[in-house]
Design a protein around this motif. Structure first.
Motif, PDB file in Angstrom:
ATOM      1  N   TYR A   1      -7.591  14.388   4.641  1.00 19.43           N
ATOM      2  CA  TYR A   1      -8.350  14.472   3.389  1.00 19.43           C
ATOM      3  C   TYR A   1      -9.757  13.881   3.482  1.00 19.43           C
ATOM      4  O   TYR A   1     -10.478  13.841   2.492  1.00 19.43           O
ATOM      5  CB  TYR A   1      -7.591  13.743   2.273  1.00 19.43           C
ATOM      6  CG  TYR A   1      -6.236  14.337   1.949  1.00 19.43           C
ATOM      7  CD1 TYR A   1      -5.999  15.708   1.995  1.00 19.43           C
ATOM      8  CD2 TYR A   1      -5.186  13.507   1.559  1.00 19.43           C
ATOM      9  CE1 TYR A   1      -4.758  16.237   1.683  1.00 19.43           C
ATOM     10  CE2 TYR A   1      -3.936  14.026   1.234  1.00 19.43           C
ATOM     11  CZ  TYR A   1      -3.728  15.395   1.304  1.00 19.43           C
ATOM     12  OH  TYR A   1      -2.504  15.906   0.991  1.00 19.43           O
TER      13      TYR A   1
ATOM     14  N   PHE B   1      -5.058  13.624  -5.761  1.00 17.95           N
ATOM     15  CA  PHE B   1      -5.190  14.390  -4.511  1.00 17.95           C
ATOM     16  C   PHE B   1      -4.492  15.746  -4.616  1.00 17.95           C
ATOM     17  O   PHE B   1      -5.020  16.749  -4.145  1.00 17.95           O
ATOM     18  CB  PHE B   1      -4.679  13.580  -3.308  1.00 17.95           C
ATOM     19  CG  PHE B   1      -5.680  12.564  -2.815  1.00 17.95           C
ATOM     20  CD1 PHE B   1      -5.909  11.380  -3.517  1.00 17.95           C
ATOM     21  CD2 PHE B   1      -6.423  12.800  -1.674  1.00 17.95           C
ATOM     22  CE1 PHE B   1      -6.857  10.457  -3.080  1.00 17.95           C
ATOM     23  CE2 PHE B   1      -7.374  11.880  -1.230  1.00 17.95           C
ATOM     24  CZ  PHE B   1      -7.588  10.702  -1.929  1.00 17.95           C
TER      25      PHE B   1
ATOM     26  N   ARG C   1       7.165   6.223  -3.100  1.00 20.74           N
ATOM     27  CA  ARG C   1       7.073   5.192  -4.147  1.00 20.74           C
ATOM     28  C   ARG C   1       8.460   4.889  -4.702  1.00 20.74           C
ATOM     29  O   ARG C   1       8.791   3.724  -4.942  1.00 20.74           O
ATOM     30  CB  ARG C   1       6.144   5.663  -5.283  1.00 20.74           C
ATOM     31  CG  ARG C   1       4.676   5.585  -4.878  1.00 20.74           C
ATOM     32  CD  ARG C   1       3.742   5.955  -6.014  1.00 20.74           C
ATOM     33  NE  ARG C   1       3.544   7.374  -6.184  1.00 20.74           N
ATOM     34  CZ  ARG C   1       2.754   8.134  -5.425  1.00 20.74           C
ATOM     35  NH1 ARG C   1       2.080   7.605  -4.426  1.00 20.74           N
ATOM     36  NH2 ARG C   1       2.617   9.425  -5.652  1.00 20.74           N
TER      37      ARG C   1
ATOM     38  N   ARG D   1       3.637   3.651   5.325  1.00 18.95           N
ATOM     39  CA  ARG D   1       3.946   4.491   6.491  1.00 18.95           C
ATOM     40  C   ARG D   1       5.080   3.937   7.347  1.00 18.95           C
ATOM     41  O   ARG D   1       5.456   4.546   8.341  1.00 18.95           O
ATOM     42  CB  ARG D   1       2.682   4.698   7.336  1.00 18.95           C
ATOM     43  CG  ARG D   1       1.539   5.325   6.539  1.00 18.95           C
ATOM     44  CD  ARG D   1       0.349   5.714   7.414  1.00 18.95           C
ATOM     45  NE  ARG D   1      -0.830   5.998   6.592  1.00 18.95           N
ATOM     46  CZ  ARG D   1      -1.781   6.864   6.921  1.00 18.95           C
ATOM     47  NH1 ARG D   1      -1.704   7.547   8.048  1.00 18.95           N
ATOM     48  NH2 ARG D   1      -2.825   7.049   6.128  1.00 18.95           N
TER      49      ARG D   1
ATOM     50  N   ARG E   1      -3.509   1.964  -3.714  1.00 19.17           N
ATOM     51  CA  ARG E   1      -3.100   3.336  -4.101  1.00 19.17           C
ATOM     52  C   ARG E   1      -1.698   3.383  -4.701  1.00 19.17           C
ATOM     53  O   ARG E   1      -0.800   2.674  -4.278  1.00 19.17           O
ATOM     54  CB  ARG E   1      -3.130   4.332  -2.935  1.00 19.17           C
ATOM     55  CG  ARG E   1      -4.491   4.568  -2.336  1.00 19.17           C
ATOM     56  CD  ARG E   1      -4.407   5.809  -1.430  1.00 19.17           C
ATOM     57  NE  ARG E   1      -5.620   6.037  -0.664  1.00 19.17           N
ATOM     58  CZ  ARG E   1      -6.696   6.627  -1.153  1.00 19.17           C
ATOM     59  NH1 ARG E   1      -6.713   7.046  -2.394  1.00 19.17           N
ATOM     60  NH2 ARG E   1      -7.759   6.809  -0.405  1.00 19.17           N
TER      61      ARG E   1
ATOM     62  N   GLY F   1      -1.578  10.051  -6.065  1.00 19.11           N
ATOM     63  CA  GLY F   1      -0.664  11.180  -5.931  1.00 19.11           C
ATOM     64  C   GLY F   1      -1.141  12.360  -6.761  1.00 19.11           C
ATOM     65  O   GLY F   1      -1.249  13.491  -6.276  1.00 19.11           O
TER      66      GLY F   1
ATOM     67  N   ARG G   1       0.838  -1.201   0.000  1.00 18.10           N
ATOM     68  CA  ARG G   1       0.000   0.000   0.000  1.00 18.10           C
ATOM     69  C   ARG G   1       0.867   1.244   0.000  1.00 18.10           C
ATOM     70  O   ARG G   1       1.977   1.243   0.527  1.00 18.10           O
ATOM     71  CB  ARG G   1      -0.975   0.001   1.167  1.00 18.10           C
ATOM     72  CG  ARG G   1      -0.347   0.198   2.544  1.00 18.10           C
ATOM     73  CD  ARG G   1      -1.415   0.270   3.627  1.00 18.10           C
ATOM     74  NE  ARG G   1      -2.451   1.229   3.289  1.00 18.10           N
ATOM     75  CZ  ARG G   1      -3.741   1.031   3.514  1.00 18.10           C
ATOM     76  NH1 ARG G   1      -4.168  -0.083   4.069  1.00 18.10           N
ATOM     77  NH2 ARG G   1      -4.614   1.956   3.184  1.00 18.10           N
TER      78      ARG G   1
ATOM     79  N   PHE H   1       5.189  11.910  -1.049  1.00 17.70           N
ATOM     80  CA  PHE H   1       4.408  10.749  -1.508  1.00 17.70           C
ATOM     81  C   PHE H   1       5.137  10.061  -2.668  1.00 17.70           C
ATOM     82  O   PHE H   1       5.196   8.834  -2.746  1.00 17.70           O
ATOM     83  CB  PHE H   1       3.016  11.176  -1.973  1.00 17.70           C
ATOM     84  CG  PHE H   1       1.970  11.279  -0.895  1.00 17.70           C
ATOM     85  CD1 PHE H   1       1.534  10.153  -0.210  1.00 17.70           C
ATOM     86  CD2 PHE H   1       1.394  12.509  -0.567  1.00 17.70           C
ATOM     87  CE1 PHE H   1       0.533  10.241   0.769  1.00 17.70           C
ATOM     88  CE2 PHE H   1       0.410  12.603   0.409  1.00 17.70           C
ATOM     89  CZ  PHE H   1      -0.018  11.475   1.075  1.00 17.70           C
TER      90      PHE H   1
HETATM   91  N1  FDM Z   1      -2.577  10.125  -0.893  1.00 18.69           N
HETATM   92  C1  FDM Z   1      -2.094   8.896  -1.114  1.00 18.69           C
HETATM   93  C2  FDM Z   1      -2.056  11.234  -1.549  1.00 18.69           C
HETATM   94  O1  FDM Z   1      -2.495  12.365  -1.334  1.00 18.69           O
HETATM   95  N2  FDM Z   1      -1.027  11.059  -2.425  1.00 18.69           N
HETATM   96  C3  FDM Z   1      -0.508   9.828  -2.672  1.00 18.69           C
HETATM   97  O2  FDM Z   1       0.433   9.703  -3.487  1.00 18.69           O
HETATM   98  C4  FDM Z   1      -1.055   8.703  -2.003  1.00 18.69           C
HETATM   99  C5  FDM Z   1      -0.514   7.334  -2.239  1.00 18.69           C
HETATM  100  O3  FDM Z   1      -3.172   9.874   1.363  1.00 18.69           O
HETATM  101  F1  FDM Z   1      -6.243  10.402   1.569  1.00 18.69           F
HETATM  102  C6  FDM Z   1      -3.648  10.318   0.112  1.00 18.69           C
HETATM  103  C7  FDM Z   1      -4.883   9.538  -0.111  1.00 18.69           C
HETATM  104  C8  FDM Z   1      -5.437   9.343   1.271  1.00 18.69           C
HETATM  105  C9  FDM Z   1      -4.243   9.437   2.180  1.00 18.69           C
HETATM  106  O4  FDM Z   1      -4.149   7.042   2.164  1.00 18.69           O
HETATM  107  C10 FDM Z   1      -3.869   8.169   2.904  1.00 18.69           C
HETATM  108  P1  FDM Z   1      -4.761   5.744   2.902  1.00 18.69           P
HETATM  109  O5  FDM Z   1      -5.049   4.797   1.757  1.00 18.69           O
HETATM  110  O6  FDM Z   1      -5.994   6.207   3.623  1.00 18.69           O
HETATM  111  O7  FDM Z   1      -3.676   5.255   3.826  1.00 18.69           O
END
Ligand code: FDM
Length: 212
Positions: free
Chosen positions: A153, A108, A79, A48, A100, A105, A44, A75
């Motif tokens: 978010y 958002f 990756r 983290r 994701r 990336g 994922r 972010f």
């Molecule tokens: N998110 C996730 C981003 O804004 N950019 C990214 O590249 C990625 C991978 O992080 F709101 C945002 C999307 C989500 C938050 O993701 C955390 P999870 O899936 O809830 O852990």
């Protein structure tokens, strides 16, 4: 990336709004594929557990403030730090189911108003997914499912923007699945789509890079 005719694992990415069911579907899919005897791992992003991932996690949980460009690049860095491991695993025949990826990336960050080309640039050269499963749900339906946590978010107004930005970005690698259906129906469709792609990769489909 190097062309080879060898069997490899598939890179399957799940995208969708918060509460679209990505995490449940990824889990179910991995158990199913394991049951069929496939070599498969669940990944994922954000991851983290790394030091970059901890900075991201602090930001998402409102424990730190960062400029929008800065968090975007973190972010992406998150990756990049997994890229070579990803390539090794795929080439060794392991299928990766990834909750994701770069599309989150871009969706958002552009939803916050950042420039699309600028957002895409740091993703160039990452491994391109063989398949993106987009779990399609309206922001309103997703919000009704409840359980938005307190993360940065997870707000209806922002999710509406993200939804629009996701839709602008879909390409030929995307399969849209109606995520408002009962979980079992979603699961059934997801399994069928994913299996087809795993077979194509076993037959030697070439690994490519973002963005194509
Ligand atoms: N998110 C996730 C981003 O804004 N950019 C990214 O590249 C990625 C991978 O992080 F709101 C945002 C999307 C989500 C938050 O993701 C955390 P999870 O899936 O809830 O852990």
């Amino acid at each position: 990336l190097s062309a080879n005719n060898e069997s490899r694992g598939a890179l399957v990415v799940f995208e969708g709004l918060d509460r679209s069911g990505k995490t449940s579907q990824c889990g179910r899919l991995v158990s199913y594929l394991e049951g069929l005897g496939h070599s498969v791992e669940l990944w994922r992003f954000p991851d983290r557990t790394t030091s970059v991932g901890q900075l991201i996690s602090a930001y998402l949980t409102n424990k730190s403030q960062l400029d929008d460009h800065t968090i975007h690049l973190l972010f992406s860095a998150n990756r990049w730090e997994k890229r070579s491991m990803m390539e090794t695993k795929l080439k060794a025949g392991t299928t990766l189911i990834v909750d994701r990826y770069s599309y989150s990336g871009v969706a958002f960050s552009t939803a916050k108003g950042l420039d699309f080309e600028w957002c895409k640039a740091p993703e160039i050269g990452l491994i391109a997914p063989d398949l993106v499963v987009y779990l399609d749900i309206t922001p309103e339906k997703a919000a009704e499912r409840g359980g938005y946590g307190g993360e940065r978010y997870e707000q209806l107004e922002f999710q509406r923007k993200v939804s629009q930005h996701y839709k602008l970005r879909k390409d030929s690698s995307w399969k849209i699945v109606d995520a408002c259906q009962p979980l079992d129906d979603v699961e059934k469709q997801v399994k069928e789509i994913v299996l087809q792609h795993i077979i194509a990769c076993q037959k030697g489909k070439i690994l490519s890079s973002l963005w194509s």
